[in-house]
Write an enzyme that holds these catalytic residues in place. Sequence first.
Site, PDB file in Angstrom:
ATOM      1  N   LYS A 116     -27.208   6.538  10.908  1.00  0.00           N
ATOM      2  CA  LYS A 116     -28.517   7.119  11.245  1.00  0.00           C
ATOM      3  C   LYS A 116     -29.386   6.110  11.993  1.00  0.00           C
ATOM      4  O   LYS A 116     -29.996   6.430  13.010  1.00  0.00           O
ATOM      5  CB  LYS A 116     -29.227   7.585   9.961  1.00  0.00           C
ATOM      6  CG  LYS A 116     -28.579   8.808   9.337  1.00  0.00           C
ATOM      7  CD  LYS A 116     -29.186   9.200   7.982  1.00  0.00           C
ATOM      8  CE  LYS A 116     -28.356  10.333   7.375  1.00  0.00           C
ATOM      9  NZ  LYS A 116     -28.908  10.880   6.132  1.00  0.00           N
ATOM     10  N   GLN A 131     -32.445   8.331   1.314  1.00  0.00           N
ATOM     11  CA  GLN A 131     -31.038   8.734   1.197  1.00  0.00           C
ATOM     12  C   GLN A 131     -30.695   9.062  -0.257  1.00  0.00           C
ATOM     13  O   GLN A 131     -31.045   8.321  -1.173  1.00  0.00           O
ATOM     14  CB  GLN A 131     -30.128   7.612   1.728  1.00  0.00           C
ATOM     15  CG  GLN A 131     -28.673   7.988   1.843  1.00  0.00           C
ATOM     16  CD  GLN A 131     -28.369   8.976   2.975  1.00  0.00           C
ATOM     17  OE1 GLN A 131     -29.150   9.179   3.883  1.00  0.00           O
ATOM     18  NE2 GLN A 131     -27.213   9.606   2.898  1.00  0.00           N
ATOM     19  N   ASP A 144     -35.949  15.401   6.610  1.00  0.00           N
ATOM     20  CA  ASP A 144     -34.724  15.747   5.891  1.00  0.00           C
ATOM     21  C   ASP A 144     -34.722  17.223   5.477  1.00  0.00           C
ATOM     22  O   ASP A 144     -33.667  17.807   5.229  1.00  0.00           O
ATOM     23  CB  ASP A 144     -34.647  14.900   4.613  1.00  0.00           C
ATOM     24  CG  ASP A 144     -33.389  14.087   4.530  1.00  0.00           C
ATOM     25  OD1 ASP A 144     -32.441  14.387   5.269  1.00  0.00           O
ATOM     26  OD2 ASP A 144     -33.362  13.165   3.700  1.00  0.00           O
TER      27      ASP A 144
END
Length: 302
Positions: free
Chosen positions: A54, A98, A121
């Site tokens: 990412k 994450q 997200d």
Amino acid sequence: MPAELISGTELRKAILEELRGEVARIKEKYGKAPGLVTILVGENPASVSYVTLKVKTAESLGFHEIQDNRPESISEEELLALIDSYNKDPDIHGILVQLPLPKHINETRVLYAIDPDKDVDGFHPLTLGRLLIGGRAVRFLPCTPAGIQEMLVRSGTNLDGAEVVVVGRSNIVGKPISVMLGQKGPGANATVTLVHTHTKNLADHCRRADVLIVAAGVPGLVKTEWIKPGATVIDVGVNRIGINPETGKAILSGDVDFAGAREIAGKITPVPGGVGPMTIAMLMKNTVRSAWLHLGGGASEA
Ligand code: L34
């Protein structure tokens, strides 16, 4: 004839190229780059690998990218305070924490703490509520479901009136993708069945599917005989089934018996190189969208 491969790696290239143009326009208009922070707690090898990808992708697009790695021992309060500081940072348009988080941290509390206007997200309850309402209410699509929808649309798979079967009901994939494909509108309008561990006759449901989306996290769950000839198969599983002794890297496998399925399906996604790379591309797309909204003053509009 073996199925056509829907390559996430190839589609990602086209999407990142489109985004590069948008980043240039944002910089020209506002003198700023889209800002993304990725917060990684601990050193789970899969998470390290995904977050590294990412960060690299964000940097390759010229984002203002902060990689904020924290030790496993960070307390929940410290993590919440960290998120709050990024909520207040005007140069940050997207915040990603994450998952999974260590057991001593309440994941729900953490996801609630992210400013919904920076929720690239797509996991905040407000973001998911907007997604459920659909249409103009939608703010950010969660990245993996968004990537799946892009793969279906860009591969020319018909969804209008199609029988879609989604295997797995996670908050990250199964639930949101089943809602998205059932919405009214282009790239949707499907008849969706959501199946899970308590479903009777799993195989029978799968055999009806024009589009089969498998996000169960069980290697080889879907057998060749479960696939309708000509169906489009999207394999969301990224299971680490071993270590390659030569390279030391993880061996990845999906939830579908790929070799067999490839002989029956019309189109199929590989693992690796399928949905994974698309997830990352969609994170970049959400961050660019968030940058437009924040810099243009539209972020807090309903
Ligand atoms: N907050 N947590 C948050 N957001 C997410 O969107 C994720 N996810 C899932 C796990 N936790 C998360 C991801 O990023 C899964 N996921 C993800 C992202 C990328 C890839 C796989 C899963 C990916 O790029 N996979 C490559 C292989 C990478 C490797 O070699 O390890 C592939 O080709 O499938």
